[in-house]
Design an enzyme around this catalytic site. Sequence first.
Site, short mmCIF file in Angstrom:
data_model
loop_
_atom_site.label_atom_id
_atom_site.label_comp_id
_atom_site.label_asym_id
_atom_site.label_seq_id
_atom_site.Cartn_x
_atom_site.Cartn_y
_atom_site.Cartn_z
N ARG A 21 150.21 21.45 0.47
CA ARG A 21 148.97 21.28 1.20
C ARG A 21 148.53 22.65 1.67
NH1 ARG A 21 147.43 16.40 3.28
NH2 ARG A 21 145.95 16.65 4.97
N LYS A 60 140.56 16.51 10.94
CA LYS A 60 139.21 16.01 11.18
C LYS A 60 139.04 15.63 12.64
CE LYS A 60 139.14 14.01 6.62
NZ LYS A 60 139.65 12.84 5.93
N GLU A 97 139.14 10.05 1.59
CA GLU A 97 138.79 8.96 2.48
C GLU A 97 137.43 9.35 3.06
OE1 GLU A 97 141.13 7.16 6.16
OE2 GLU A 97 142.33 8.53 4.94
P1 ATP Z 1 142.87 15.02 6.73
O1 ATP Z 1 144.19 14.88 7.37
O2 ATP Z 1 142.25 16.35 6.91
O3 ATP Z 1 141.94 13.89 7.09
P2 ATP Z 1 143.50 13.65 4.35
O4 ATP Z 1 144.66 13.91 3.49
O5 ATP Z 1 143.53 12.42 5.17
O6 ATP Z 1 143.18 14.93 5.19
P3 ATP Z 1 141.76 12.68 2.35
O7 ATP Z 1 140.32 12.51 2.47
O8 ATP Z 1 142.59 11.47 2.30
O9 ATP Z 1 142.16 13.59 3.55
O10 ATP Z 1 142.14 13.66 1.18
C1 ATP Z 1 141.70 13.56 -0.15
C2 ATP Z 1 142.61 14.37 -1.00
O11 ATP Z 1 142.62 15.72 -0.57
C3 ATP Z 1 144.04 13.89 -0.94
O12 ATP Z 1 144.54 13.86 -2.26
C4 ATP Z 1 144.73 14.90 -0.12
O13 ATP Z 1 146.08 15.01 -0.46
C5 ATP Z 1 143.93 16.17 -0.40
N1 ATP Z 1 144.02 17.07 0.73
C6 ATP Z 1 143.66 16.83 1.99
N2 ATP Z 1 143.94 17.89 2.77
C7 ATP Z 1 144.48 18.84 1.96
C8 ATP Z 1 144.97 20.17 2.17
N3 ATP Z 1 144.96 20.73 3.36
N4 ATP Z 1 145.44 20.85 1.11
C9 ATP Z 1 145.44 20.29 -0.12
N5 ATP Z 1 145.00 19.06 -0.37
C10 ATP Z 1 144.52 18.32 0.65
MG MG Z 2 143.96 10.56 4.23
#
Ligand code: ATP
Ligand code: MG
Length: 908
Positions: free
Chosen positions: A529, A539, A305
């Site tokens: 994760r 974030k 995102e």
């Molecule tokens: P955040 O909560 O930090 O904003 P998010 O999951 O909303 O993380 P995205 O930008 O949607 O962030 O993530 C893109 C991809 O990265 C998704 O497939 C997500 O599952 C993966 N991802 C995000 N954080 C992690 C993590 N801590 N470990 C492994 N994969 C991750």
């Molecule tokens: Mg997300």
Amino acid sequence: MPKKSAAVDLTTPESIALLERYGKIGLNASRSKDVAQSAKQSTAFQRLVQENDLDNAGLDEKQAGLCVDLTKEAGYENAAGKEKLSEPEVRYIVTAIKDGRLRSTDQVKAAVQYMESTKASRTATENDVGVNAQEFDKSCGVGVSFTADSLMSTLESYMQSLSVSSEAPTDWSGLQGFRANMKNGVPDLRWANGKDLAVAVEGLFGKMFGPKTAGAGGNTAAKEKAAKKADAPKSAGGAKSGAEVPVSATLTTDPTATPNPTSLFSEGFLSKLHKPGENPQIKPELKEKHLAWTKGRVFTRFPPEPNGYLHIGHAKAITIDFGYAKYHNGCCYLRFDDTNPTAEEGVYFDSILEMVRWLGFEPWKITYSSDNFQKLYDFAMELTKRGKAFVCHCDQETMAAAKGSGKGNPQPCPHRDRPVEENIREFQAMKDGKYPEKGACLRMKIDLSSGNPYMWDPVCYRVKDAPHHRTGTTWKIYPAYDFAHPLCDSLENITHSLCTLEFIDARSSYEWLCDALEVYKPRQYETARLSLQGTFLSKRKIRTLVEKGYVQGWDDPRLFTLIALRRRGIPPAAMLRFVEELGVSLSNSEIKLVRFEHAIRQTLELSAARVFLVLEPLRLTITNVPDDYSNELEKPIHPKVPGMGTVKCTLTKSVYVERDDFRAEPPADFNRLAPGKSVILIGSPYPITCTDFKTDPSGNVTEIICALEDGSGPSGDKKFKGKDASAIHWVSADKKQHVEVDEVRFFEPLFQSDDPSKVENFETDINPDSLKVFKGALLEPAFYPVAKKLIKDAKAEAVKRTKAAASFAQDRVEADASPAVQQGASPAETATHVPHDGDTPVATADQLVGMECIRFQAMRLAYFAADKESVIGCLEEDDSNEAGPRPGDRIVLNKIVSLKEEKGKKLA
Ligand code: ATP
Ligand code: MG
């Protein structure tokens, strides 16, 4: 079971009245009897009822039973004053039972344990026990719910994780051991209903090993023993986090080269995924079209995102998503999941792409979910026409209540069964902007009786009156993640949709949606994760740190954003090595920081040049040489890698050594510089012996006086052996023979606790001493040629990458022009093929090469990299000029990592 010995006569009028009371509170007849029969338990329960006003609380049978459990767990049956919990603590738990958060005995037990274990750390007031609700819920498994489907897939995943380490059962005899260990392996299973779990485990074994035969399942003692042996995990914790997965030999030690982690994909969970085309489809032609378009290749995507900078967790996702495709000669999209117009900013798009490239990957194609807005709308309309979606006007509160607020399955909302025609009209009205935000939403009509909340009519579209950075004001409605994500995956012909564990339950609605629309259905796989000890990756919280000035920006080297890690000097190869060494786990766990640091050291060990850096210089003068003494020495850039060459350094009458290497009054085991002690200045053929030292009026040592032991020193002809003197680093005191460093920055953890995400107000947990700046440090002049070579090598690598990316881009262009695509062989035919600005997957040197490429080991100190604030003029000049200082140079160094696991010691 109540103790029969304490039996009470239940036929007396008092007992009958008591039973009636218990019944009114909510206990069923048999539980009422059980309680009433034990005087101790009865008194304890009555006390709980009294204190919490439960006589008329309207508890149902289950809740009342849990309250009885609570009296036991909380020690209400103990003598007065010996209870485990205080009255307000018990009240908090009772409230959690009443509002449906706690729904099983195990959860009540966990709640009591939580209260006990956090007693010391909570600050209670008169009306508040100081519980962090989020933390409480987490420890008690609130909201963790399993359906038969999700239980089965969780068990399957666990089974796969066991097979990674050859610990998976091979027949029914492994049942016992599997059962004994599964909750260690997947802690959330603790919250599954016991019976459902037993059924699911047997179901899984049935699926794998056929029907259970008589005697199977570890009936005999011998079998049981054998089974236990076979199933016992080698280390505690069941599903291992992959710590023992060996590092692939393919990982290069060159931190600038593109690494290629392969053991992640050749072993373990990710080695066992389906082959393209094997994922089931609702209609056979979907598979054919899919294979025609993909030509049987693997297609994955990394779908961030664009609402913030990437962090170390994303590095894991990138390594897995891009790495899996690369390993299988397939393609990975970088898909910006830009469906939320309010959170996105242009800067994040650029940075995300840059970080993917920094890690060594090239997107096969860059796509945007928003490019599919029209298609997604059409899909939603189609779903509505099929009677599988409805427009709902419930406010958020009603929607939440309809979801049962944790109290079981929801009631259908009043709009669920409106006629299709009306839904079509209303959805059109939503699109036309006739509804304000929250005035209407489109929901999938799935299954309210399912045990999986994801099936409870999730939202497809919301009204949002905000301009989108790509589509402007065209749209007044935006698709929800649960709707957009599966369909974008489908449109892009993703073969393996790799994501994190929290999406495990979402897989059911993902698959439902593709089937309901009869489109190609990708297969989603979930892995753990990444979370790291001592920091959080949220974030929102990082933004607070930045905005409130706790750190100096999103790339402050104390953070774990990728831009920060890059700036700090962590080589991309170390990031990939770290992810590879972690392996793919199927249960979430917090990873110790030392594992990350270990991967960094391993990467740098044989690749980083050795340079002298004197952090806190103390002058040392050799008395028995002439004033103009100058001995040009040659030393290897890396003592273990002769191929790296040598550099010159000049020993002069006065040099600077590390202040910490001298003691005026040394402890007994001190073997560096002290009066009468000898050391070797690394690179010099002779030791020196300290004969004296000078101090200022306040007693601070200002100069060490030594003699060179070249035969004329105090030791005469004594031959020094290695062990006689330790070797220390130094630089010449001659201004032309050293380089002044403006700042050397040392970083300590930003937080005091190991898990700042658990601290209610993380701002109180900030470590005030996380940044230490040294001014006045000195480098040896070899720093310049070393830096110049490092930048040159990094640029050469970037050029290589750029060329490879260009040919990759060509491959993509050809794929787009292929007949399959032209003829619209799949639903993806036009989905993502619109070229965009900045869409060409070509990495430029600017993106890949920064000051951080100047990495070196300051001998005996730590690994360092040049900070982006550094200015090093000679790097801009061609090779005909000698590398060296230029006017206006400014050298700022960041500590990357210590040389060894640190135990509070600065020098070796
Ligand atoms: P955040 O909560 O930090 O904003 P998010 O999951 O909303 O993380 P995205 O930008 O949607 O962030 O993530 C893109 C991809 O990265 C998704 O497939 C997500 O599952 C993966 N991802 C995000 N954080 C992690 C993590 N801590 N470990 C492994 N994969 C991750
Ligand atoms: Mg997300």
